[in-house]
Design an enzyme around this catalytic site. Sequence first.
Site, mmCIF file in Angstrom:
data_model
loop_
_atom_site.group_PDB
_atom_site.id
_atom_site.type_symbol
_atom_site.label_atom_id
_atom_site.label_comp_id
_atom_site.label_asym_id
_atom_site.label_seq_id
_atom_site.Cartn_x
_atom_site.Cartn_y
_atom_site.Cartn_z
ATOM 1 N N THR A 37 -8.117 -1.161 5.146
ATOM 2 C CA THR A 37 -7.654 0.235 5.673
ATOM 3 C C THR A 37 -8.618 0.695 6.685
ATOM 4 O OG1 THR A 37 -8.176 2.785 5.074
ATOM 5 C CG2 THR A 37 -9.618 1.210 3.706
ATOM 6 N N ASP A 38 -8.182 1.490 7.668
ATOM 7 C CA ASP A 38 -8.862 2.037 8.853
ATOM 8 C C ASP A 38 -10.064 2.894 8.137
ATOM 9 O OD1 ASP A 38 -7.661 4.351 7.863
ATOM 10 O OD2 ASP A 38 -6.569 4.741 9.818
ATOM 11 N N GLU A 39 -10.248 3.150 6.894
ATOM 12 C CA GLU A 39 -11.246 4.298 6.633
ATOM 13 C C GLU A 39 -12.612 3.628 6.824
ATOM 14 O OE1 GLU A 39 -10.683 6.819 3.377
ATOM 15 O OE2 GLU A 39 -8.392 7.211 3.829
ATOM 16 N N LYS A 94 -13.852 -0.442 -0.231
ATOM 17 C CA LYS A 94 -12.880 -1.278 0.566
ATOM 18 C C LYS A 94 -13.690 -2.109 1.612
ATOM 19 C CE LYS A 94 -9.017 -1.596 0.536
ATOM 20 N NZ LYS A 94 -8.067 -2.488 -0.063
ATOM 21 N N TYR A 121 -14.581 5.361 -1.937
ATOM 22 C CA TYR A 121 -13.103 4.488 -1.937
ATOM 23 C C TYR A 121 -13.341 3.750 -0.492
ATOM 24 C CZ TYR A 121 -8.613 2.966 0.456
ATOM 25 O OH TYR A 121 -7.881 2.349 0.877
HETATM 26 P P1 NAD Z 1 -1.548 2.255 -5.100
HETATM 27 O O1 NAD Z 1 -2.806 3.114 -5.451
HETATM 28 O O2 NAD Z 1 -0.180 2.862 -4.657
HETATM 29 O O3 NAD Z 1 -1.222 0.990 -5.590
HETATM 30 C C1 NAD Z 1 -2.282 0.097 -6.190
HETATM 31 C C2 NAD Z 1 -1.516 -0.766 -7.186
HETATM 32 O O4 NAD Z 1 -2.703 -1.649 -7.360
HETATM 33 C C3 NAD Z 1 -1.031 -0.331 -8.392
HETATM 34 O O5 NAD Z 1 0.282 -0.708 -8.480
HETATM 35 C C4 NAD Z 1 -2.017 -0.594 -9.301
HETATM 36 O O6 NAD Z 1 -1.563 -0.572 -10.559
HETATM 37 C C5 NAD Z 1 -2.603 -1.927 -9.009
HETATM 38 N N1 NAD Z 1 -3.934 -2.275 -9.369
HETATM 39 C C6 NAD Z 1 -4.961 -1.559 -9.299
HETATM 40 N N2 NAD Z 1 -6.015 -2.071 -9.778
HETATM 41 C C7 NAD Z 1 -5.585 -3.292 -10.085
HETATM 42 C C8 NAD Z 1 -6.209 -4.463 -10.689
HETATM 43 N N3 NAD Z 1 -7.375 -4.411 -11.012
HETATM 44 N N4 NAD Z 1 -5.323 -5.607 -10.862
HETATM 45 C C9 NAD Z 1 -4.232 -5.669 -10.343
HETATM 46 N N5 NAD Z 1 -3.466 -4.500 -9.972
HETATM 47 C C10 NAD Z 1 -4.229 -3.637 -9.976
HETATM 48 O O7 NAD Z 1 -1.793 1.781 -3.411
HETATM 49 P P2 NAD Z 1 -1.403 1.784 -2.036
HETATM 50 O O8 NAD Z 1 -1.310 3.031 -1.394
HETATM 51 O O9 NAD Z 1 0.028 0.953 -2.331
HETATM 52 O O10 NAD Z 1 -2.264 0.687 -1.352
HETATM 53 C C11 NAD Z 1 -2.214 -0.777 -1.414
HETATM 54 C C12 NAD Z 1 -3.407 -1.321 -0.605
HETATM 55 O O11 NAD Z 1 -3.235 -0.758 0.757
HETATM 56 C C13 NAD Z 1 -4.823 -0.818 -1.178
HETATM 57 O O12 NAD Z 1 -5.505 -1.928 -1.033
HETATM 58 C C14 NAD Z 1 -5.101 0.310 -0.208
HETATM 59 O O13 NAD Z 1 -6.683 0.352 0.080
HETATM 60 C C15 NAD Z 1 -4.550 -0.364 1.259
HETATM 61 N N6 NAD Z 1 -4.274 0.698 2.217
HETATM 62 C C16 NAD Z 1 -3.409 1.665 1.686
HETATM 63 C C17 NAD Z 1 -3.112 2.834 2.606
HETATM 64 C C18 NAD Z 1 -2.221 4.053 2.216
HETATM 65 O O14 NAD Z 1 -2.083 4.757 3.133
HETATM 66 N N7 NAD Z 1 -1.756 3.906 1.375
HETATM 67 C C19 NAD Z 1 -3.565 2.548 4.059
HETATM 68 C C20 NAD Z 1 -4.339 1.439 4.262
HETATM 69 C C21 NAD Z 1 -4.767 0.670 3.156
HETATM 70 O O1 DAU Z 2 -6.293 5.908 6.390
HETATM 71 C C1 DAU Z 2 -5.668 5.125 5.456
HETATM 72 C C2 DAU Z 2 -6.199 5.592 4.087
HETATM 73 O O2 DAU Z 2 -5.152 6.818 4.073
HETATM 74 C C3 DAU Z 2 -5.742 4.663 2.959
HETATM 75 O O3 DAU Z 2 -6.761 3.739 2.959
HETATM 76 C C4 DAU Z 2 -6.048 5.365 1.567
HETATM 77 O O4 DAU Z 2 -5.548 4.479 0.498
HETATM 78 C C5 DAU Z 2 -4.828 6.587 1.603
HETATM 79 O O5 DAU Z 2 -5.038 7.217 0.402
HETATM 80 C C6 DAU Z 2 -5.167 7.338 2.871
HETATM 81 O O6 DAU Z 2 -6.435 8.103 2.692
HETATM 82 P P1 DAU Z 2 -6.553 9.681 3.025
HETATM 83 O O7 DAU Z 2 -7.574 10.435 2.390
HETATM 84 O O8 DAU Z 2 -6.296 9.849 4.664
HETATM 85 O O9 DAU Z 2 -5.053 10.255 2.402
HETATM 86 P P2 DAU Z 2 -4.824 11.577 1.760
HETATM 87 O O10 DAU Z 2 -3.026 11.560 1.599
HETATM 88 O O11 DAU Z 2 -5.477 11.826 0.510
HETATM 89 O O12 DAU Z 2 -4.878 12.695 2.484
HETATM 90 C C7 DAU Z 2 -4.242 12.980 4.031
HETATM 91 C C8 DAU Z 2 -5.334 14.071 4.596
HETATM 92 O O13 DAU Z 2 -4.616 15.258 3.891
HETATM 93 C C9 DAU Z 2 -6.623 13.948 4.466
HETATM 94 O O14 DAU Z 2 -7.270 14.595 5.449
HETATM 95 C C10 DAU Z 2 -6.737 14.930 3.121
HETATM 96 C C11 DAU Z 2 -5.840 16.116 3.389
HETATM 97 N N1 DAU Z 2 -5.304 16.403 2.041
HETATM 98 C C12 DAU Z 2 -4.687 15.685 0.945
HETATM 99 C C13 DAU Z 2 -4.279 16.086 -0.256
HETATM 100 C C14 DAU Z 2 -4.141 15.293 -1.087
HETATM 101 C C15 DAU Z 2 -5.214 17.855 1.953
HETATM 102 O O15 DAU Z 2 -5.236 18.942 2.889
HETATM 103 N N2 DAU Z 2 -4.767 18.435 0.571
HETATM 104 C C16 DAU Z 2 -4.364 17.693 -0.245
HETATM 105 O O16 DAU Z 2 -4.014 18.049 -1.338
#
Ligand code: NAD
Ligand code: DAU
Length: 356
Positions: free
Chosen positions: A132-134, A162, A158
């Site tokens: 992730t970019d975080e 990562k 988190y």
């Molecule tokens: P998600 O939370 O929707 O899905 C995670 C999946 O991993 C789920 O299906 C869960 O059951 C499985 N899982 C959790 N723990 C596990 C374990 N110990 N063994 C096997 N499976 C397990 O997550 P996502 O949003 O799809 O993100 C996927 C990946 O991308 C993550 O690594 C996250 O850090 C990364 N990522 C997500 C975002 C985003 O915006 N969602 C952005 C950047 C990076």
């Molecule tokens: O940047 C990549 C990341 O993006 C991934 O690594 C994470 O897995 C993914 O969850 C996401 O993280 P964020 O914290 O940026 O996403 P989230 O959707 O939780 O929040 C997006 C923005 O919205 C953030 O500034 C927090 C704000 N927010 C979020 C929620 C859930 C609100 O203002 N209200 C809310 O209820």
Amino acid sequence: MILVTGGAGFIGSNFVLDWITQTGGALVNLDKLTYAGNLENLKSLQKDSRHIFVKGDIADSSLVRKLLLQHQPTAIVNFAAESHVDRSILGPGDFITTNVNGTFHLLEATRAYWESLAADKKRSFRFLHVSTDEVYGSLGAEDPPFTESTPYAPNSPYAASKAASDHLVRAYHHTYGLPIITTNCSNNYGPYQFPEKLIPLLIVNAIKGQPLPIYGDGLNIRDWLYVADHCAAIRAVLARGRVGETYNIGGDSEKSNLEVVRTVCAVLDQLHPDSPVIPHASLTAFVKDRPGHDRRYAIDASKIQRELDWEPEQNFAKGIRETVKWYLNHLDWVEQVQSGEYRKWIDLNYGGRQLI
Ligand code: NAD
Ligand code: DAU
């Protein structure tokens, strides 16, 4: 044959569907099915022999070793993680268990398998770690976007978990020669995203006439990447990425949270005019901020564009429209994921959160 971990989650299930459609190839999908994993996302593959689902933990090295020997994958794509920042604030333990320890055990099992391969297979094998970019921390308004050489400065449990996993992946390349590649991408949105994350939360609350909780002043900025574009980027990295490298993946769509709310609500006003509360934006409610809330993320994706000829195809306005339409057409999916566990999370995170 490849091994995908976390392929029942949001990005993972989009990737599984994309991989089978785009490449016709087969895969093993190892997923623990936590609250975030949902086999409904993969219902269309129920009778497809190219999708082999295994319920299990990436930390279970003996299971992973067995799967690797049995299926002989040419690559592993590691999506499995705990992924929600707010959950990491309220309970960081699971993030260390899966993101740090789990990745470590997965790497150990992968290393044993990779070392047993013949020289040509060893050379072509890839371990692609999805990050992730975080991990880069937070930007000020005028700072340049994150590049692959931006120093790590994770701010939430988190992001720290990562970052730790990224470091382990890097070390397995440096020390053992494991052919890894890491991708760091921005905020994904699109079909099948669990409605704890901002965009699906806004959609599902708005159509029920429930408040749209905005943390703090709503001026935090994220870069939004349509999930199909992310899947295409991962395919490009698997096919042509250089071993040992990191690639940043972004949507070229920086938006403040308030802009996101306005866009989602405007689309809903058009597509769902019979919601209980119209206009949907009148549901906006400013609530107590997320502790340690990163102000801005932005991605410089010029490396992947230059080296692998990838760039995002979807723009934010169209991507949001597609996403809203998907949720409106899948209200049964929404009902199914808003189970008891989901309601517990909503009470825990928003129940005591004061309006500001
Ligand atoms: P998600 O939370 O929707 O899905 C995670 C999946 O991993 C789920 O299906 C869960 O059951 C499985 N899982 C959790 N723990 C596990 C374990 N110990 N063994 C096997 N499976 C397990 O997550 P996502 O949003 O799809 O993100 C996927 C990946 O991308 C993550 O690594 C996250 O850090 C990364 N990522 C997500 C975002 C985003 O915006 N969602 C952005 C950047 C990076
Ligand atoms: O940047 C990549 C990341 O993006 C991934 O690594 C994470 O897995 C993914 O969850 C996401 O993280 P964020 O914290 O940026 O996403 P989230 O959707 O939780 O929040 C997006 C923005 O919205 C953030 O500034 C927090 C704000 N927010 C979020 C929620 C859930 C609100 O203002 N209200 C809310 O209820």
